[in-house]
Design a protein around this motif. Sequence first.
Motif, PDB file in Angstrom:
ATOM      1  N   TYR A   1      16.740  -0.178  18.397  1.00 52.16           N
ATOM      2  CA  TYR A   1      17.641  -0.576  17.661  1.00 52.16           C
ATOM      3  C   TYR A   1      17.373  -0.351  16.173  1.00 52.16           C
ATOM      4  N   ILE A   2      16.177  -0.882  15.596  1.00 55.02           N
ATOM      5  CA  ILE A   2      15.842  -0.980  14.223  1.00 55.02           C
ATOM      6  C   ILE A   2      15.602   0.436  13.891  1.00 55.02           C
ATOM      7  N   PHE A   3      14.838   1.403  14.694  1.00 53.09           N
ATOM      8  CA  PHE A   3      14.676   2.711  14.453  1.00 53.09           C
ATOM      9  C   PHE A   3      15.806   3.435  14.317  1.00 53.09           C
ATOM     10  N   LEU A   4      17.006   3.107  14.891  1.00 57.76           N
ATOM     11  CA  LEU A   4      18.424   3.716  14.636  1.00 57.76           C
ATOM     12  C   LEU A   4      18.977   3.002  13.340  1.00 57.76           C
ATOM     13  N   PHE A   5      18.810   1.787  13.318  1.00 55.02           N
ATOM     14  CA  PHE A   5      19.567   1.141  12.022  1.00 55.02           C
ATOM     15  C   PHE A   5      19.207   1.448  10.565  1.00 55.02           C
ATOM     16  N   LEU A   6      17.902   1.345  10.649  1.00 56.47           N
ATOM     17  CA  LEU A   6      17.198   1.478   9.184  1.00 56.47           C
ATOM     18  C   LEU A   6      17.640   2.718   8.642  1.00 56.47           C
ATOM     19  N   PRO A   7      17.499   3.914   9.221  1.00 58.47           N
ATOM     20  CA  PRO A   7      17.805   5.227   8.661  1.00 58.47           C
ATOM     21  C   PRO A   7      19.324   5.381   8.360  1.00 58.47           C
ATOM     22  N   MET A   8      20.241   4.675   9.233  1.00 58.64           N
ATOM     23  CA  MET A   8      21.666   4.534   8.938  1.00 58.64           C
ATOM     24  C   MET A   8      21.804   4.027   7.401  1.00 58.64           C
TER      25      MET A   8
ATOM     26  N   LEU B   1       0.874  -1.354   0.154  1.00 57.52           N
ATOM     27  CA  LEU B   1      -0.144   0.033   0.015  1.00 57.52           C
ATOM     28  C   LEU B   1       0.921   1.194   0.024  1.00 57.52           C
ATOM     29  N   VAL B   2       1.944   1.256   0.715  1.00 54.30           N
ATOM     30  CA  VAL B   2       2.855   2.421   1.037  1.00 54.30           C
ATOM     31  C   VAL B   2       4.014   2.507  -0.238  1.00 54.30           C
ATOM     32  N   PRO B   3       4.032   3.671  -0.733  1.00 60.81           N
ATOM     33  CA  PRO B   3       4.985   3.582  -1.947  1.00 60.81           C
ATOM     34  C   PRO B   3       6.275   3.654  -1.097  1.00 60.81           C
ATOM     35  N   THR B   4       7.428   2.790  -1.965  1.00 60.77           N
ATOM     36  CA  THR B   4       8.770   2.599  -1.307  1.00 60.77           C
ATOM     37  C   THR B   4       9.857   2.960  -2.502  1.00 60.77           C
ATOM     38  N   ARG B   5      10.760   3.385  -2.303  1.00 59.26           N
ATOM     39  CA  ARG B   5      12.086   3.847  -3.220  1.00 59.26           C
ATOM     40  C   ARG B   5      12.364   2.620  -3.657  1.00 59.26           C
ATOM     41  N   ARG B   6      12.843   2.653  -4.888  1.00 58.63           N
ATOM     42  CA  ARG B   6      13.554   1.556  -5.606  1.00 58.63           C
ATOM     43  C   ARG B   6      15.011   1.145  -4.853  1.00 58.63           C
ATOM     44  N   GLU B   7      15.634   2.455  -4.203  1.00 55.89           N
ATOM     45  CA  GLU B   7      16.911   2.228  -3.739  1.00 55.89           C
ATOM     46  C   GLU B   7      16.924   1.489  -2.566  1.00 55.89           C
ATOM     47  N   ASP B   8      15.871   1.512  -1.919  1.00 57.85           N
ATOM     48  CA  ASP B   8      15.613   0.827  -0.335  1.00 57.85           C
ATOM     49  C   ASP B   8      15.603  -0.693  -0.543  1.00 57.85           C
ATOM     50  N   HIS B   9      15.897  -1.303  -1.415  1.00 59.53           N
ATOM     51  CA  HIS B   9      15.705  -2.763  -1.414  1.00 59.53           C
ATOM     52  C   HIS B   9      16.575  -3.455  -0.128  1.00 59.53           C
ATOM     53  N   MET B  10      17.555  -3.015   0.102  1.00 62.59           N
ATOM     54  CA  MET B  10      18.474  -3.511   1.067  1.00 62.59           C
ATOM     55  C   MET B  10      17.738  -3.140   2.771  1.00 62.59           C
ATOM     56  N   PRO B  11      17.456  -1.887   2.739  1.00 62.67           N
ATOM     57  CA  PRO B  11      16.624  -1.574   4.138  1.00 62.67           C
ATOM     58  C   PRO B  11      15.396  -2.514   4.089  1.00 62.67           C
TER      59      PRO B  11
END
Length: 316
Positions: free
Chosen positions: A127-134, A87-97
């Motif tokens: 931990y996930i909150f800090l890791f994913l943006p990084m 449902l939520v649009p995701t960026r093509r670049e974010d496949h690893m996150p």
Amino acid sequence: MSFLAQAPRALEYALIAVFCLLVFASTTIALLARRYPHKNWLELKLRIRTWWWIVVVFVLAISVNRTVSLLVLSFVSFLAFKEYLTLVPTRREDHMPLFWAYLAIPVQYFWIWDGWYGMFIIFIPVYIFLFLPMRMVLIGETRGFLHAASSLHWGLMTTVFSLSHMAYLLVLPTDATGSMKGNGPMLVLYLVALTQLNDVAQYLWGKALGKAKIIPKVSPNKTIAGFVGGAATTTLLGWLLGPVLTPMSPLYAATAGLLIGVTGFIGDVVMSGLKRDLGVKDTGDLLPGHGGILDRLDSLTYTAPLFFHYLRYLYY
């Protein structure tokens, strides 16, 4: 050894009652369809058929050993998160996150299996909150960064962290005598039964007496009468079922019923707000007659964590 083999008779009787209700509903719809063949009963038939599948999966999730139960519930979180991402649009670049976000699901449920409450309660929010943006920053693409990071974390909090509290009810620690203060499967049954019955009660009260809309811009069918009547009905059911299925006294059980009634409504309308923002009626079509899995779990995203912490504060 299975949970059900260790469970008190009350759990067996409660599950038998649930199946009897489904048999009654199926028989009633079949008789109505035969008596009034000119009416369209397809949606109700689909709803009841889907409820059979939901109940079978739910019974499997709370009746077998802890490992299988947690695997089933973690798969439910996986399906809910996957549906959310459609449902939520995701960026093509974010496949690893996205890969790391999916990997957080089995890790979160491992903490539950291990009974490590401290890690369970902070793994995704901290931990996930800090890791994913990084990890997203390392890609080097800043366009749409805030939307992508916040959408991904909100999805994990809703579909994994919140719902995993229901699973943790199954592994609550024992007291000094070695017996659980509350049987895990019975606690889950109490939570899920009240949450789903609250949805039904709100619908019925709204249809019977509802005129004044409560939040028409978000959910036009929700009424003040439906909200109040549903919360009152769930409070009464909580009071009646609490002493049978939980360690709670009648007063605390009634308060738990009120908590589930109010927060179940909030979970429902929060998901309605998401769907209205995205311009969709249902979150998916996985459950015929009901929509998507998030349409069925929306109330639990609020009731599961709040009931869990209410019960843990009082008795654990």
